[in-house]
Design an enzyme around this catalytic site. Structure first.
Site, PDB file in Angstrom:
ATOM      1  CB  THR A  67     -53.108 -27.548   1.855  1.00 30.72           C
ATOM      2  OG1 THR A  67     -53.371 -28.819   2.429  1.00 30.72           O
ATOM      3  CG2 THR A  67     -54.295 -27.138   0.976  1.00 30.72           C
ATOM      4  CE  LYS A  71     -49.171 -29.651   3.140  1.00 26.27           C
ATOM      5  NZ  LYS A  71     -49.214 -30.297   4.448  1.00 26.27           N
ATOM      6  CG  ASP A 107     -47.333 -29.423   7.583  1.00 29.46           C
ATOM      7  OD1 ASP A 107     -48.256 -28.785   8.135  1.00 29.46           O
ATOM      8  OD2 ASP A 107     -47.355 -29.735   6.374  1.00 29.46           O
TER       9      ASP A 107
HETATM   10  P1  NAP Z   1     -49.847 -39.189   0.643  1.00 23.66           P
HETATM   11  O1  NAP Z   1     -48.548 -38.596   0.226  1.00 23.66           O
HETATM   12  O2  NAP Z   1     -50.905 -39.409  -0.373  1.00 23.66           O
HETATM   13  O3  NAP Z   1     -49.504 -40.610   1.354  1.00 23.66           O
HETATM   14  C1  NAP Z   1     -50.527 -41.464   1.779  1.00 23.66           C
HETATM   15  C2  NAP Z   1     -49.943 -42.724   2.413  1.00 23.66           C
HETATM   16  O4  NAP Z   1     -51.053 -43.512   2.878  1.00 23.66           O
HETATM   17  C3  NAP Z   1     -49.139 -43.601   1.465  1.00 23.66           C
HETATM   18  O5  NAP Z   1     -48.067 -44.164   2.169  1.00 23.66           O
HETATM   19  C4  NAP Z   1     -50.148 -44.708   1.077  1.00 23.66           C
HETATM   20  O6  NAP Z   1     -49.545 -45.963   0.819  1.00 23.66           O
HETATM   21  C5  NAP Z   1     -50.951 -44.836   2.350  1.00 23.66           C
HETATM   22  N1  NAP Z   1     -52.298 -45.337   2.065  1.00 23.66           N
HETATM   23  C6  NAP Z   1     -53.353 -44.629   1.579  1.00 23.66           C
HETATM   24  N2  NAP Z   1     -54.425 -45.416   1.467  1.00 23.66           N
HETATM   25  C7  NAP Z   1     -54.048 -46.659   1.904  1.00 23.66           C
HETATM   26  C8  NAP Z   1     -54.721 -47.896   2.035  1.00 23.66           C
HETATM   27  N3  NAP Z   1     -56.006 -48.035   1.708  1.00 23.66           N
HETATM   28  N4  NAP Z   1     -54.041 -48.959   2.537  1.00 23.66           N
HETATM   29  C9  NAP Z   1     -52.734 -48.827   2.861  1.00 23.66           C
HETATM   30  N5  NAP Z   1     -52.042 -47.667   2.773  1.00 23.66           N
HETATM   31  C10 NAP Z   1     -52.698 -46.587   2.292  1.00 23.66           C
HETATM   32  O7  NAP Z   1     -50.548 -38.317   1.787  1.00 23.66           O
HETATM   33  P2  NAP Z   1     -49.816 -37.343   2.852  1.00 23.66           P
HETATM   34  O8  NAP Z   1     -49.676 -35.985   2.267  1.00 23.66           O
HETATM   35  O9  NAP Z   1     -48.623 -38.044   3.368  1.00 23.66           O
HETATM   36  O10 NAP Z   1     -50.939 -37.195   3.999  1.00 23.66           O
HETATM   37  C11 NAP Z   1     -51.281 -38.317   4.781  1.00 23.66           C
HETATM   38  C12 NAP Z   1     -52.195 -37.936   5.949  1.00 23.66           C
HETATM   39  O11 NAP Z   1     -51.579 -36.994   6.804  1.00 23.66           O
HETATM   40  C13 NAP Z   1     -53.533 -37.312   5.531  1.00 23.66           C
HETATM   41  O12 NAP Z   1     -54.553 -37.964   6.262  1.00 23.66           O
HETATM   42  C14 NAP Z   1     -53.407 -35.883   5.963  1.00 23.66           C
HETATM   43  O13 NAP Z   1     -54.666 -35.328   6.350  1.00 23.66           O
HETATM   44  C15 NAP Z   1     -52.506 -36.000   7.174  1.00 23.66           C
HETATM   45  N6  NAP Z   1     -51.820 -34.716   7.467  1.00 23.66           N
HETATM   46  C16 NAP Z   1     -52.203 -34.060   8.601  1.00 23.66           C
HETATM   47  C17 NAP Z   1     -51.594 -32.849   8.916  1.00 23.66           C
HETATM   48  C18 NAP Z   1     -52.005 -32.119  10.181  1.00 23.66           C
HETATM   49  O14 NAP Z   1     -51.740 -30.911  10.307  1.00 23.66           O
HETATM   50  N7  NAP Z   1     -52.596 -32.782  11.140  1.00 23.66           N
HETATM   51  C19 NAP Z   1     -50.593 -32.309   8.084  1.00 23.66           C
HETATM   52  C20 NAP Z   1     -50.218 -33.025   6.940  1.00 23.66           C
HETATM   53  C21 NAP Z   1     -50.850 -34.238   6.638  1.00 23.66           C
HETATM   54  P3  NAP Z   1     -48.824 -46.299  -0.606  1.00 23.66           P
HETATM   55  O15 NAP Z   1     -47.495 -45.630  -0.534  1.00 23.66           O
HETATM   56  O16 NAP Z   1     -48.747 -47.769  -0.625  1.00 23.66           O
HETATM   57  O17 NAP Z   1     -49.745 -45.727  -1.666  1.00 23.66           O
END
Ligand code: NAP
Length: 287
Positions: A67, A71, A107
């Site tokens: 996780t 990843k 995923d």
């Molecule tokens: P990540 O790579 O850190 O990407 C986060 C994204 O959110 C980026 O595009 C970022 O924008 C945007 N962001 C964060 N804070 C923001 C804010 N305050 N205003 C505007 N945009 C914001 O994270 P990730 O790995 O993709 O994971 C994202 C989400 O998916 C998490 O909540 C995670 O729990 C969820 N998830 C769930 C599962 C499940 O099994 N349900 C599996 C995987 C992930 P910028 O590019 O501009 O920084």
């Protein structure tokens, strides 16, 4: 279950792992399928990922989940990478081979199975993705693979949305995806209705009052809002989607099915839908 010398171990590596719900999937499935298997989370400090993967293999672990934040970083330490995981650029499941682990991404098949279970269609849909991080890249590949009609990626940092769109278009050989700044939805055709997948961290516990977009006009464009967040179970994004007349879902079923698929890869057994639903109820009890 009694742990003895025959018990096989599966694990989760990440940082942090303390609040994970995954033991409620795998230990429950092990009990219900009568497998002598225990699932344990392992907190891996920054800089110790290679040691952790080699150590897990040396300790004869049957399988490992990976996780945040490892990843993508885990890929160089694997013996093999499955084709889908390679295209997504992220691995969340390691399966033991004779000479090392093979990396898979469960995923995205997990999200697709969750959508099927929730009655959400992808084929031919106009899709919006909010966010352009690791999860968004994987969602974009899944939507393209499953025949979405159009993919619009909206993100605070435009260049990241454009990069994912370019990669998807190169992969499919079509102009299927495009990147936009967040507020660009205001110029989208007013008659279009979208399947929207919320992939940012905005709205996640403890900041449960937040949503990436507040404008009711945005939510009026959605027939379905799918949030990958599952803590809280009812996010502000989901509430705003419902308030505008759309259907809304959280990410708990995605978590369920990524776990079910990982368990099937590790054990070779097939989990019937009734047992998947029982496992889902066991996970819900964690909240
Ligand atoms: P990540 O790579 O850190 O990407 C986060 C994204 O959110 C980026 O595009 C970022 O924008 C945007 N962001 C964060 N804070 C923001 C804010 N305050 N205003 C505007 N945009 C914001 O994270 P990730 O790995 O993709 O994971 C994202 C989400 O998916 C998490 O909540 C995670 O729990 C969820 N998830 C769930 C599962 C499940 O099994 N349900 C599996 C995987 C992930 P910028 O590019 O501009 O920084």
């Amino acid at each position: 279950m009694t742990i003895d010398g025959y018990t096989r171990t599966c694990g989760l590596i990440g940082n942090p792992v303390e609040h994970t719900v995954s033991p409620a999937i795998h230990n429950f499935l092990a009990e219900k399928t009568g497998r002598d298997l225990a699932y344990v989370p392992f907190h891996v400090e920054t800089g110790r990922l290679e040691d952790a993967v080699k150590g897990a293999f040396a300790l004869n672990l049957l399988g490992v989940n990976v996780t945040v934040p490892y990843k993508s970083d885990v890929i160089p330490y694997l013996a093999e990478v499955d084709d889908l995981a390679a295209r997504i650029g992220a691995v969340n499941t390691l399966v033991r081979l004779p000479d090392g682990f093979k990396g898979y991404n469960t995923d995205m098949p997990g999200l697709y199975r969750a959508m099927q279970s929730d009655g959400v269609r992808v084929e031919g849909e106009k899709a919006l993705i909010l966010g352009a991080g690791g999860a968004a890249r994987a969602v974009a590949v899944m939507l393209a693979d499953k025949g979405a009609g159009e993919i619009r990626i909206l993100n605070r940092t435009l260049s990241k949305a454009e990069q994912i769109a370019e990669e998807v278009n190169a992969m499919t050989g079509k102009k299927l995806a495009a990147g936009f700044p967040l507020e660009a939805y205001r110029d989208f055709p007013k008659e279009d209705r979208y399947l929207c997948i919320q992939t940012t961290n905005v709205g996640m516990f403890p900041k449960v009052e937040d949503a990436l977009l507040e404008d009711p006009a945005f939510y009026a464009m959605l027939h379905t809002g799918y949030d990958l967040i599952f803590n809280p179970l009812d996010t502000r994004f989901m509430q705003l989607t419902r308030r505008a007349g759309g259907r809304a879902f959280n990410g708990l079923k995605m978590l369920l099915y990524q776990g079910v698929i990982a368990y099937e890869l590790w054990t070779g057994c097939e989990i019937p839908e009734t047992l998947a639903q029982e496992t889902y109820q066991n996970m819900r009890a964690c909240f």
